[in-house]
Design a protein around this motif. Structure first.
Motif, PDB file in Angstrom:
ATOM      1  N   GLN A  64     -40.511 -26.448 -61.933  1.00 26.61           N
ATOM      2  CA  GLN A  64     -41.085 -26.769 -63.235  1.00 26.61           C
ATOM      3  C   GLN A  64     -40.793 -28.213 -63.643  1.00 26.61           C
TER       4      GLN A  64
ATOM      5  N   SER B 198     -41.020 -30.723 -61.756  1.00 26.56           N
ATOM      6  CA  SER B 198     -42.053 -31.586 -61.173  1.00 26.56           C
ATOM      7  C   SER B 198     -43.269 -31.662 -62.083  1.00 26.56           C
ATOM      8  N   ARG B 199     -43.472 -30.649 -62.922  1.00 25.03           N
ATOM      9  CA  ARG B 199     -44.576 -30.645 -63.875  1.00 25.03           C
ATOM     10  C   ARG B 199     -44.158 -31.200 -65.238  1.00 25.03           C
ATOM     11  N   HIS B 200     -42.880 -31.025 -65.535  1.00 23.20           N
ATOM     12  CA  HIS B 200     -42.350 -31.493 -66.816  1.00 23.20           C
ATOM     13  C   HIS B 200     -41.080 -32.287 -66.532  1.00 23.20           C
TER      14      HIS B 200
END
Length: 263
Positions: free
Chosen positions: A170, A172-174
């Motif tokens: 997560q 890597s997305r946030h």
């Protein structure tokens, strides 16, 4: 005529005198025959009763032997089935631990798969406890507890790996929120044992509240907060595995003793 008459009367008298003697002798002979017949009957009854008792004892002994063999077979099957279920739990614990290290995102499915295994182990343990004897029942309960402890230790380690893999995924997305969560982990971890006590400071409570909020923002269930901040015991796996091996040996010894006694 007189001489003949006298002779006749004399013969009649002798014959009359011989009648009681004959009767007495005959009575003795009858009594002797009756006693002999009674003795023969008693001997025959004794022999018949002895033969009957011997046959009955043989049938009862065979029945007891067959029952003992049947009971021994039932117990052996129960012991073996329980031990097999324990080995199934043990193998699953090893697999779960490995997934936590090498394939952590698959851990939830492996954790769910452990439930039917532990249920089966518990049910088979009840059969062993029902069959007995006491020494085997006690060893079986100890073995189940040891297998459960080993599985739980492996589960904790695997869930810890899954929580951190999920955070990495997560993040890597946030990335910003992920970095803030990582910075909060040591602060919350240091104060974790003080939660609910006067030593749990406002600063620690603020860090815990912020971490919960950030987890929700990046799409991670707050339930993963505990494995994120609570490092599992690194020595737990070898310790519980050693205890499990000892419990297996103790159960095998008790089972062999019970089956050998019944043999």
């Amino acid at each position: 005529m007189e001489a003949e008459a006298i002779a006749a009367f004399t013969a009649a008298g002798v014959a009359a005198a011989a009648v009681p003697v004959t009767l007495v002798v005959g009575r003795w002979q009858v009594r002797a025959a009756l006693r002999a017949a009674a003795h023969a009957a008693r001997v025959g009854r004794s022999q018949a009763e002895a033969s009957y008792r011997a046959a009955l004892d043989a049938v009862q002994a065979q029945g007891r032997n067959e029952h003992d063999q049947w009971r021994r077979g039932i117990r052996r099957d129960a012991y073996a089935a329980f031990l097999q279920s324990v080995l199934g739990v043990t193998e699953h614990a090893h697999k779960l631990h490995g997934q936590g290290l090498h394939d952590p995102l698959e851990v939830p499915a492996a954790v769910a798969a452990s439930t039917p295994l532990t249920t089966d182990m518990s049910q088979r343990n009840w059969v062993v406890r029902l069959e007995g004897p006491g020494e085997v029942s006690t060893a079986a309960q100890s073995l189940q507890d040891s297998a459960q402890a080993f599985l739980e230790t492996a589960r904790e380690r695997a869930v810890w790996g899954y929580a951190h893999a999920l955070l990495q995924q997560q993040s890597s997305r946030h990335p910003e929120e992920g970095a803030r969560i990582r910075a909060l982990i040591p602060r919350v971890s240091a104060a974790w044992d003080a939660i609910g006590t006067p030593e749990f400071t406002d600063e620690a409570n603020e860090a815990l509240t912020s971490m919960r909020r950030l987890l929700r923002e990046v799409g991670i269930d707050v339930g993963h907060l505990v494995p994120l901040v609570r490092m599992p015991d690194l020595h737990g796996i070898p310790r519980t595995h050693h205890a499990l091996n000892e419990a297996i040996e103790a159960f095998l010894a008790a089972a062999r003793g019970a089956l050998h006694t019944e043999a």
